[in-house]
Design a protein around this motif. Structure first.
Motif, PDB file in Angstrom:
ATOM      1  N   GLY A 153       6.839  14.945   5.070  1.00  0.00           N
ATOM      2  CA  GLY A 153       5.592  14.882   4.314  1.00  0.00           C
ATOM      3  C   GLY A 153       4.476  14.347   5.191  1.00  0.00           C
ATOM      4  O   GLY A 153       4.729  13.694   6.216  1.00  0.00           O
ATOM      5  N   GLU A 154       3.242  14.605   4.791  1.00  0.00           N
ATOM      6  CA  GLU A 154       2.106  14.265   5.645  1.00  0.00           C
ATOM      7  C   GLU A 154       1.217  13.169   5.085  1.00  0.00           C
ATOM      8  O   GLU A 154       0.321  12.693   5.770  1.00  0.00           O
ATOM      9  CB  GLU A 154       1.259  15.523   5.893  1.00  0.00           C
ATOM     10  CG  GLU A 154       2.025  16.650   6.590  1.00  0.00           C
ATOM     11  CD  GLU A 154       1.176  17.889   6.769  1.00  0.00           C
ATOM     12  OE1 GLU A 154       0.037  17.905   6.231  1.00  0.00           O
ATOM     13  OE2 GLU A 154       1.627  18.832   7.440  1.00  0.00           O
ATOM     14  N   ASP A 155       1.417  12.759   3.852  1.00  0.00           N
ATOM     15  CA  ASP A 155       0.552  11.742   3.249  1.00  0.00           C
ATOM     16  C   ASP A 155       0.916  10.364   3.795  1.00  0.00           C
ATOM     17  O   ASP A 155       2.033   9.871   3.579  1.00  0.00           O
ATOM     18  CB  ASP A 155       0.724  11.750   1.725  1.00  0.00           C
ATOM     19  CG  ASP A 155      -0.328  10.910   1.014  1.00  0.00           C
ATOM     20  OD1 ASP A 155      -0.837   9.946   1.618  1.00  0.00           O
ATOM     21  OD2 ASP A 155      -0.631  11.215  -0.156  1.00  0.00           O
ATOM     22  N   PRO A 156       0.007   9.694   4.518  1.00  0.00           N
ATOM     23  CA  PRO A 156       0.330   8.387   5.106  1.00  0.00           C
ATOM     24  C   PRO A 156       0.492   7.287   4.062  1.00  0.00           C
ATOM     25  O   PRO A 156       0.938   6.185   4.390  1.00  0.00           O
ATOM     26  CB  PRO A 156      -0.877   8.104   6.010  1.00  0.00           C
ATOM     27  CG  PRO A 156      -1.997   8.900   5.411  1.00  0.00           C
ATOM     28  CD  PRO A 156      -1.362  10.132   4.833  1.00  0.00           C
ATOM     29  N   GLY A 157       0.142   7.581   2.808  1.00  0.00           N
ATOM     30  CA  GLY A 157       0.308   6.583   1.757  1.00  0.00           C
ATOM     31  C   GLY A 157       1.718   6.523   1.203  1.00  0.00           C
ATOM     32  O   GLY A 157       2.010   5.680   0.344  1.00  0.00           O
ATOM     33  N   PHE A 158       2.629   7.400   1.671  1.00  0.00           N
ATOM     34  CA  PHE A 158       4.002   7.438   1.188  1.00  0.00           C
ATOM     35  C   PHE A 158       4.974   7.232   2.342  1.00  0.00           C
ATOM     36  O   PHE A 158       4.674   7.571   3.491  1.00  0.00           O
ATOM     37  CB  PHE A 158       4.318   8.790   0.535  1.00  0.00           C
ATOM     38  CG  PHE A 158       3.651   9.009  -0.795  1.00  0.00           C
ATOM     39  CD1 PHE A 158       4.246   8.580  -1.967  1.00  0.00           C
ATOM     40  CD2 PHE A 158       2.409   9.646  -0.866  1.00  0.00           C
ATOM     41  CE1 PHE A 158       3.643   8.777  -3.189  1.00  0.00           C
ATOM     42  CE2 PHE A 158       1.789   9.847  -2.086  1.00  0.00           C
ATOM     43  CZ  PHE A 158       2.399   9.405  -3.250  1.00  0.00           C
TER      44      PHE A 158
ATOM     45  N   GLN B 143       0.829  -1.205   0.000  1.00  0.00           N
ATOM     46  CA  GLN B 143       0.000   0.000   0.000  1.00  0.00           C
ATOM     47  C   GLN B 143       0.869   1.262   0.000  1.00  0.00           C
ATOM     48  O   GLN B 143       0.502   2.270  -0.587  1.00  0.00           O
ATOM     49  CB  GLN B 143      -0.913   0.006   1.236  1.00  0.00           C
ATOM     50  CG  GLN B 143      -1.891  -1.154   1.292  1.00  0.00           C
ATOM     51  CD  GLN B 143      -2.846  -1.150   0.114  1.00  0.00           C
ATOM     52  OE1 GLN B 143      -3.463  -0.126  -0.193  1.00  0.00           O
ATOM     53  NE2 GLN B 143      -2.963  -2.290  -0.553  1.00  0.00           N
TER      54      GLN B 143
ATOM     55  N   TYR C  11       8.851   8.696   3.022  1.00  0.00           N
ATOM     56  CA  TYR C  11       9.671   9.781   2.489  1.00  0.00           C
ATOM     57  C   TYR C  11      11.146   9.482   2.783  1.00  0.00           C
ATOM     58  O   TYR C  11      11.586   9.563   3.938  1.00  0.00           O
ATOM     59  CB  TYR C  11       9.255  11.112   3.117  1.00  0.00           C
ATOM     60  CG  TYR C  11       7.836  11.508   2.784  1.00  0.00           C
ATOM     61  CD1 TYR C  11       7.563  12.313   1.683  1.00  0.00           C
ATOM     62  CD2 TYR C  11       6.767  11.068   3.558  1.00  0.00           C
ATOM     63  CE1 TYR C  11       6.261  12.682   1.366  1.00  0.00           C
ATOM     64  CE2 TYR C  11       5.462  11.422   3.248  1.00  0.00           C
ATOM     65  CZ  TYR C  11       5.215  12.223   2.149  1.00  0.00           C
ATOM     66  OH  TYR C  11       3.923  12.576   1.838  1.00  0.00           O
TER      67      TYR C  11
ATOM     68  N   TRP D  80      10.979  15.792  -1.473  1.00  0.00           N
ATOM     69  CA  TRP D  80      10.770  16.650  -0.299  1.00  0.00           C
ATOM     70  C   TRP D  80      12.063  17.316   0.178  1.00  0.00           C
ATOM     71  O   TRP D  80      12.038  18.229   0.999  1.00  0.00           O
ATOM     72  CB  TRP D  80      10.221  15.797   0.862  1.00  0.00           C
ATOM     73  CG  TRP D  80      11.105  14.611   1.126  1.00  0.00           C
ATOM     74  CD1 TRP D  80      11.021  13.387   0.546  1.00  0.00           C
ATOM     75  CD2 TRP D  80      12.253  14.577   1.982  1.00  0.00           C
ATOM     76  NE1 TRP D  80      12.032  12.573   0.992  1.00  0.00           N
ATOM     77  CE2 TRP D  80      12.800  13.273   1.873  1.00  0.00           C
ATOM     78  CE3 TRP D  80      12.869  15.499   2.820  1.00  0.00           C
ATOM     79  CZ2 TRP D  80      13.934  12.878   2.575  1.00  0.00           C
ATOM     80  CZ3 TRP D  80      13.997  15.115   3.529  1.00  0.00           C
ATOM     81  CH2 TRP D  80      14.514  13.805   3.401  1.00  0.00           C
TER      82      TRP D  80
ATOM     83  N   CYS E 175       8.373   8.204  -1.783  1.00  0.00           N
ATOM     84  CA  CYS E 175       8.595   9.572  -2.262  1.00  0.00           C
ATOM     85  C   CYS E 175      10.070   9.862  -1.998  1.00  0.00           C
ATOM     86  O   CYS E 175      10.464  10.158  -0.863  1.00  0.00           O
ATOM     87  CB  CYS E 175       7.700  10.566  -1.528  1.00  0.00           C
ATOM     88  SG  CYS E 175       7.990  12.286  -2.014  1.00  0.00           S
TER      89      CYS E 175
ATOM     90  N   ARG F 176       3.837   3.771  -0.946  1.00  0.00           N
ATOM     91  CA  ARG F 176       4.666   4.117  -2.093  1.00  0.00           C
ATOM     92  C   ARG F 176       5.799   5.022  -1.624  1.00  0.00           C
ATOM     93  O   ARG F 176       5.699   5.668  -0.589  1.00  0.00           O
ATOM     94  CB  ARG F 176       3.838   4.822  -3.162  1.00  0.00           C
ATOM     95  CG  ARG F 176       2.795   3.912  -3.825  1.00  0.00           C
ATOM     96  CD  ARG F 176       1.938   4.702  -4.788  1.00  0.00           C
ATOM     97  NE  ARG F 176       1.078   5.650  -4.073  1.00  0.00           N
ATOM     98  CZ  ARG F 176       0.432   6.661  -4.659  1.00  0.00           C
ATOM     99  NH1 ARG F 176       0.597   6.890  -5.953  1.00  0.00           N
ATOM    100  NH2 ARG F 176      -0.339   7.458  -3.954  1.00  0.00           N
TER     101      ARG F 176
END
Length: 762
Positions: free
Chosen positions: A266-271, A241, A273, A249, A245, A243
């Motif tokens: 970064g703040e997107d829990p799907g990535f 799930q 960093y 950043w 990055c 990905r």
């Protein structure tokens, strides 16, 4: 019944709209004459649509054969009438699955086409033949779509190649009855324009950035690529799930980016960093090492796991390799799928999401490696074994107890030495790991190449062999020290001037000379000899390797006087043969088979052995000796090498040289005068194979070697596999000479060149 109107395709996606959502409820009949990445993606999508709900034509539409025509005649007869009623009735009988609406549209479209042929001057028989050909094509090639013509979801036809006149007319019939058609024309529009000069039947697709099609582009290639991607997807299994990055950043500040808290990246829990960076040189060489120590401390104090690799990634041991499950594989995908199963075997306690990330990274790297020139299944399997061994060795240190959004850190000081090491770091970069490659020496190198790698170049160069772990380990030069180093670098770079022991590697080149030249060159510094050269970090050493037979004009006193002049302070003199015997004590002899196996020296085992006696030499000289030992064996200079075990004799002789010779090697500076070996054999004794080995080795190592044989008897050459050395015949053969104490031999007794030619002394 009215046929469908042709529309101009403005955007590729418009072609996939349903009929009711299109302006004017029209169809698209387009020619694709150019290529771009957008066009490629459109062709891929359209090909898939035509494959599932339409017809793909690769090459020409096959003409009806005798069997096709015979069956048509049996069912339909050979009658023909040029009217809508006849055409409609014939289609109902020949294509019963076609609905009334489609039948009416097709009949109208066929009539329009045949009427156009009649206006061109075609007679009744020609019209009938065209009609029968169209009917056979409907039945044998396009029957699957005729009952869907004009429906809300329009069928697709993809035609590849240069279309013929009747094929174009037939496709126009289908287009007019309600389907989309794309013509792929790799050679451009010239052939088509001869059939349809005004582009009345189709329009040319025009998109920004289009150019010529790549060489070899085809639907077959697209199909193979699609099938390959489908097979590759099977390798991945359940996708993670998360990905990555990578670097997007970051601020481009090198190690400062690595130290940046994960929560601020970064703040997107799907990535996750992470950063992937290579740093060349140093911002300030005075503070470089202290900064590395502070970096390590801060990373540890922050609770992040860190892996530090220095100068090399140790190769997998036999035990590690034996722990990787593998089989014999028929193809790449079979190998990758099976080998990836090892990840679960040794990381089964890891977070399932992390296991999926590791599996994906492993498959990515293996697929990438498989595209390298010359790569086959066997070589790829070996690389997979290396990668899995290293994953098993290092991943627990980086990821034990991992939970998102944690980011580990891997630092490699020195740069990747080969593609295997680069492969591991690329894999790390695809995981929740910061990867930093430090190459402080601006003359360093690194085998890694990756589009995601961010490069930073600093202006100063630093020599750093190890990552500092304690303050006491750090040696920091002052500004004055570094200034002196810079001046030294300038003075000794391509200037013909050389520092003491500036180079650690050298290769020996034997000069072919006259005897007079041998005497002239004998005590000359190497850098003044012909063919001396420095290439990169290696010095080319012009050496002398000769046998001198006879005595000039039989003048014994002058002979010894000449020889005395050659005995310099760096000369080792052997006065009787043999110097070495097979019966001499040699502690290495019992271990030679252990030290040399499968054609290679086992250096670690040699240097760790208690009978290895060269440990007091400078490290670079020890490596140099082992390099030349390996080279002597590889060249098979000595007869019997790899035939009767002579290679083990070579190992035992070279690793058991006496201290005087070792001292000459220890102080040998490759750009100055080189050491000498003078071997005097005045009797009938045969020089031993051990003596021949010693002489050949020392010459490879850079010694000048000269055999003085007043008898002219065969000596050292007996054991050489080829013409290794030059022989100088300088005079008459003399026998039973006694080698004098050279301290008592007077200088100046040598005859002049003219006297030796024209006069014989007493």
């Amino acid at each position: 019944m009215t046929t469908f109107e042709h529309m101009t395709l403005q955007h590729p996606d418009d072609c996939f709209e349903e009929l009711s959502k299109r302006p004017e409820r029209g169809v698209y009949f387009c020619r694709i004459n150019g290529y771009s990445e957008t066009v490629k993606q459109f062709i891929l999508k359209y090909y898939e649509a035509a494959r599932l709900f339409g017809v793909v034509v690769e090459g020409r539409i096959p003409n009806p054969d005798e069997r096709n025509l015979s069956y048509y005649e049996e069912i339909m007869g050979l009658g023909f009438q040029m009217n809508i009623g006849f055409l409609t009735a014939s289609l109902k009988k020949w294509l019963p699955r076609m609905g009334d609406r489609q039948r009416g549209q097709v009949a109208a479209s066929v009539y329009d086409t045949l009427d156009g042929l009649r206006r061109e001057g075609k007679n009744e028989n020609m019209l009938r033949n065209a009609y029968i050909k169209f009917m056979c094509w409907f039945y044998y090639k396009f029957e699957r779509i005729v009952n869907h013509l004009g429906e809300e979801k329009l069928p697709k036809i993809l035609y590849e190649g240069e279309i013929s006149s009747y094929e174009l007319k037939f496709l126009s019939i289908l287009s007019g009855a309600g389907c989309d058609i794309m013509l792929l024309q790799y050679r451009g529009d010239q052939s088509y324009r001869k059939l349809d000069p005004q582009s009345a039947l189709s329009s040319e697709l025009s998109l920004p950035g289009m150019g010529a099609f790549p060489e070899g582009f085809s639907l077959k290639l697209i199909r193979e690529e699609r099938e390959r991607r489908a097979q590759e997807e099977l390798l991945y299994g359940p996708r993670p799930q998360l990905r990555r990055c990578t670097n997007a950043w970051a601020d481009g500040k090198g190690l400062a980016d690595v130290q940046k808290p994960v929560s601020l990246r970064g703040e997107d829990p799907g990535f996750f960093y992470n950063c992937f960076v290579r740093l060349w040189g140093a911002q300030d060489r005075l503070t470089f090492l202290p900064e590395l120590l502070r970096f390590q401390r801060q990373m540890t104090e922050s609770g992040r796991k860190i892996l530090i690799l220095e100068r090399e990634i140790p190769r997998p041991s036999p035990e590690e390799i034996g722990g990787i499950r593998r089989n014999i594989y028929q193809n790449r995908n079979q190998m990758i799928r099976d080998m990836a199963g090892n990840i679960k075997d040794f990381l089964n306690s890891f977070n399932p999401e992390l296991q999926r990330l590791m599996n994906q990274a492993f498959v990515d790297i293996m697929l990438e490696e498989s595209e390298r020139p010359g790569m086959n299944v066997s070589r790829l399997t070996n690389r997979a074994v290396y990668l899995l061994c290293w994953m098993k060795r290092y991943c627990r240190r980086l990821f034990d107890g991992w939970k998102p959004p944690q980011i580990a850190c891997a630092v490699y000081l020195g740069g990747c030495r080969d593609e295997n090491e680069a492969m591991l770091l690329k894999l790390f970069s695809r995981l929740p790991t910061d990867v930093a490659i430090l190459i402080p020496d601006l003359n360093g190198s690194c085998s890694l190449a990756d589009p995601m790698l961010y490069e930073i170049h600093y202006g100063e160069s630093v020599q750093a062999e190890r990552f500092p772990k304690e303050d006491a380990e750090i040696q920091v030069g002052t500004a004055a020290y570094h200034a002196e180093q810079d001046l030294t670098q300038t003075m000794y770079q391509d200037s013909g001037l050389y520092r003491n022991y500036q180079y650690e590697k050298a290769s020996s080149l034997i000069l072919k000379t006259t005897y007079e030249e041998l005497r002239i060159l004998w005590d000359q510094e190497l850098k003044y000899r012909p063919n001396f050269e420095v290439t990169g970090e290696t010095v080319l050493l012009p050496t002398l390797f000769a046998k001198v037979s006879g005595v000039v004009n039989g003048q014994i006193r002058a002979y010894w006087s000449d020889l005395k002049e050659l005995i310099t302070e760096d000369a080792y003199v052997i006065k009787s043969a043999p110097f070495l015997r097979a019966t001499d004590p040699n502690p290495i002899r019992a271990h030679a088979a252990e030290f040399f196996r499968n054609g290679r020296l086992r250096r670690d085992r040699i240097m760790a052995h208690p009978d290895y006696a060269y440990g007091y030499l400078r490290d670079e000289m020890q490596e140099y000796i082992l390099d030349k030992l390996q080279l002597l064996i590889d060249r098979r200079t000595i007869r019997g090498t790899f035939e009767n075990g002579t290679e083990y004799t070579i190992v035992s002789v070279v690793l058991n040289m006496n201290k005087d010779i070792l001292r000459l090697l220890q102080r040998f500076d490759f750009t100055k005068k080189n050491p000498k070996l003078i071997y005097i054999n005045t009797a009938e004794q045969i020089i031993s194979v051990e003596d021949s080995i010693l002489a050949a080795f020392l010459n490879l190592a850079g010694f000048d070697v000269a055999f003085f044989v007043p008898t002219g008897y065969q000596s050292v050459e007996k054991y050489f596999a080829g013409d290794v050395m030059e022989e100088h015949q300088i005079g008459e053969y003399e026998y039973d000479l006694q080698v004098p104490d050279f301290r008592n031999v007077s200088s100046g007794a040598r005859l002049s060149w003219g006297e030796r030619i024209f006069k014989r002394g007493n």
